[in-house]
Structures are given as structure tokens and as C-alpha cells.
Enzyme design. Structure first.
Site, PDB file in Angstrom:
ATOM      1  N   GLY A 189      58.242  44.670  27.813  1.00 15.56           N
ATOM      2  CA  GLY A 189      57.101  43.844  27.412  1.00 15.56           C
ATOM      3  C   GLY A 189      55.742  44.344  27.867  1.00 15.56           C
TER       4      GLY A 189
ATOM      5  N   ARG B 226      73.039  38.362  10.954  1.00 15.80           N
ATOM      6  CA  ARG B 226      71.624  38.713  11.143  1.00 15.80           C
ATOM      7  C   ARG B 226      70.719  37.634  10.525  1.00 15.80           C
ATOM      8  NH1 ARG B 226      69.829  43.474  12.579  1.00 15.80           N
ATOM      9  NH2 ARG B 226      71.712  44.594  12.018  1.00 15.80           N
TER      10      ARG B 226
ATOM     11  N   MET C  27      64.022  45.160  19.384  1.00 15.41           N
ATOM     12  CA  MET C  27      64.980  46.211  19.016  1.00 15.41           C
ATOM     13  C   MET C  27      66.049  45.755  18.016  1.00 15.41           C
ATOM     14  SD  MET C  27      63.726  48.698  20.620  1.00 15.41           S
ATOM     15  CE  MET C  27      64.965  49.990  20.632  1.00 15.41           C
TER      16      MET C  27
ATOM     17  N   LEU D 285      65.213  43.477  11.171  1.00 12.35           N
ATOM     18  CA  LEU D 285      65.030  42.134  10.622  1.00 12.35           C
ATOM     19  C   LEU D 285      65.561  42.070   9.188  1.00 12.35           C
ATOM     20  CD1 LEU D 285      61.461  41.623  12.061  1.00 12.35           C
ATOM     21  CD2 LEU D 285      63.474  40.257  12.666  1.00 12.35           C
TER      22      LEU D 285
ATOM     23  N   HIS E   7      54.879  51.208  16.718  1.00 13.21           N
ATOM     24  CA  HIS E   7      55.904  52.252  16.803  1.00 13.21           C
ATOM     25  C   HIS E   7      55.291  53.466  17.511  1.00 13.21           C
ATOM     26  CE1 HIS E   7      59.507  54.430  15.704  1.00 13.21           C
ATOM     27  NE2 HIS E   7      58.741  55.438  15.340  1.00 13.21           N
TER      28      HIS E   7
HETATM   29  C1  GRF Z   1      57.081  50.803  22.831  1.00 15.17           C
HETATM   30  O1  GRF Z   1      57.014  52.200  22.968  1.00 15.17           O
HETATM   31  C2  GRF Z   1      56.989  50.393  21.391  1.00 15.17           C
HETATM   32  O2  GRF Z   1      56.165  51.221  20.629  1.00 15.17           O
HETATM   33  C3  GRF Z   1      58.415  50.541  20.923  1.00 15.17           C
HETATM   34  O3  GRF Z   1      59.201  50.109  22.011  1.00 15.17           O
HETATM   35  C4  GRF Z   1      58.459  50.283  23.223  1.00 15.17           C
HETATM   36  C5  GRF Z   1      58.384  48.931  23.854  1.00 15.17           C
HETATM   37  O4  GRF Z   1      57.807  48.954  25.147  1.00 15.17           O
HETATM   38  N1  GRF Z   1      58.622  49.827  19.695  1.00 15.17           N
HETATM   39  P1  GRF Z   1      57.359  47.603  25.827  1.00 15.17           P
HETATM   40  O5  GRF Z   1      58.564  46.664  25.827  1.00 15.17           O
HETATM   41  O6  GRF Z   1      56.228  47.035  25.015  1.00 15.17           O
HETATM   42  O7  GRF Z   1      56.955  47.982  27.203  1.00 15.17           O
END
Ligand code: GRF
Length: 220
Positions: A15, A68, A93, A96, A112
Site C-alpha cells: 500500500g 470472480r 493483484m 477484474l 502499472h
Molecule cells: C506497484 O509497483 C504498482 O505499480 C503495482 O504493484 C505495486 C504495488 O505497490 N501495480 P504498493 O502496494 O502500492 O506499495
């Protein structure tokens, strides 16, 4: 007094991007407020960050749902009950379902850690290093049903340095993510960018926004 757009954030772990959004929303002039955080994984660091900021934090464990679609529907109910206008995926993760993505079309964004459309999917930094690419970065985009696709709102570039490891490149990229996501949410919440005919359309004067977002290059 700005009118603040109500935002829900979906997470699965650490997060740190959620934290960047929380910190941005703490500024009085920021046009969004986070009213709901949902994690599909219990006890993750992101939930504690939400709780510390006084934001309602919920666990909807995907493993408890038979499909899902039903898992997504549970999240959808919670987001709508919280009267959320925009949903930010921040290290969420799970893929959707199409009904969820369609239901939030134009109001659902993701970050991303690559310059999309290159390097969709997982293990981005390893693949960037293997490819010999000299510039990487991060992207905030409207979410479309296909993984890590959809109209691009903003990007930031970072250099790939000769001695980089996955960890050093990830750290440099993450620092850029933490600047990029609040900026993109600000544009979205203020109505300065919107989804129109499968493109991100910017209000006049803001279509150069992406050009301002190059993050500083730290020494290796
Ligand atoms: C980040 O690198 C984001 O771009 C990717 O997953 C990672 C999440 O990191 N989708 P965090 O949980 O925000 O620290």
C-alpha cells in the site's frame, strides 16, 4: 472550499501507492478524498495505513467467493454503498471481471510499473532488465478488461542504469509512481481528464501534463 470527489482504493499488499494518495488527499486543495479502502488479502500493511488515516478499511477475501464475478460484486456493493465516484487500483493483484470493469468505465484507474503498452503483467522489472531497455517508468491508465490495458492518463520515465538490479529499478520506479498517481488522480477528480471514445481526453491546457512528469534521475 473544493468539492472533493469520493474515491475508493483497492489494494492487495504494502500500500505505498495508497499512502501517496492518502498524503495527497490530506492537502486541503486536493480535489479528492479516500472514503473506502478494500483489500482482498487480510492483515496487509495497506490496511494499517488506511486505519491510521481514519479511512474505513475492509477485507473482502477473494478465496471466500465461489467465482470472480461474485467477489467483484461484493466489492462493487461496498464501493457503491460508500458513494464512491472513482476507484483506484493500487497494487491490487486480482484480474477484474468484465461486468465490474464495464460498471466503472471511465471511473476506474490503475497504476502499472512500466511504460505501457510495454511490459504488461508480472515481473516487470526483471523483464525490463532482461530486455536491455534503457528507459522504464510507470503508467496510470483507465482500466479496460484486458490486463494492464486501457487509455493512458499519465506516464513518468525513469532511467535503467547499468548496475541496476530488480530491487534498485523497482525502488526508482516506485518513487516515480508515488508522484505520478496523485497527479493523475488530481486531473481525474478535478474533471481535467476523462474517458471519451476510448481515449483519455484532457481539458485545454492540460494535454501537456504528461510531459511534466519526468521524475529526477538519482545517481546510481
Ligand atoms: C506497484 O509497483 C504498482 O505499480 C503495482 O504493484 C505495486 C504495488 O505497490 N501495480 P504498493 O502496494 O502500492 O506499495
Amino acid at each position: 472550499m473544493v468539492t472533493r470527489a469520493r474515491v475508493g482504493v483497492l489494494i492487495s499488499g504494502r500500500g505505498s501507492n495508497l499512502q501517496a494518495l492518502i498524503d495527497a488527499c490530506a492537502k486541503p486543495e486536493f480535489p479528492a478524498e479516500i472514503v473506502c479502502v478494500i483489500s482482498n488479502v487480510p492483515k496487509v500493511e495497506g490496511l494499517a495505513r488506511a486505519e491510521r488515516a481514519g479511512i474505513p478499511a475492509h477485507v473482502i477475501a477473494h478465496a471466500s467467493y465461489p467465482s470472480r464475478e461474485l467477489f467483484d460484486a461484493a466489492m462493487d456493493r461496498l464501493l457503491r454503498a460508500a458513494e464512491v465516484r472513482f476507484v483506484c487500483l493500487a497494487g491490487f493483484m486480482r484480474v477484474l471481471s468484465v461486468p465490474f470493469v464495464e460498471g466503472w468505465k471511465g471511473r476506474l484507474v490503475n497504476i502499472h510499473p512500466s511504460l505501457l503498452p510495454s511490459f504488461r503483467g508480472l515481473n516487470v522489472h526483471r523483464r525490463v532488465l532482461e530486455s536491455g531497455t534503457r528507459i522504464s517508468g510507470c503508467t496510470v491508465h483507465f482500466v479496460a478488461p484486458e490486463l494492464d490495458s486501457g487509455p493512458i492518463i499519465a506516464q513518468a520515465a525513469v532511467p535503467v542504469l547499468p548496475r541496476d538490479t530488480e530491487e534498485t529499478l523497482a525502488a526508482r520506479t516506485l518513487a516515480a509512481e508515488h508522484r505520478l498517481y496523485p497527479l493523475a488522480l488530481r486531473l481525474l477528480a478535478a474533471g481535467l481528464v476523462r474517458l471519451e471514445e476510448n481515449r483519455a481526453r484532457f481539458e485545454d491546457g492540460f494535454d501537456g501534463a504528461a510531459g511534466e512528469l519526468f521524475s529526477p534521475c538519482p545517481p546510481n
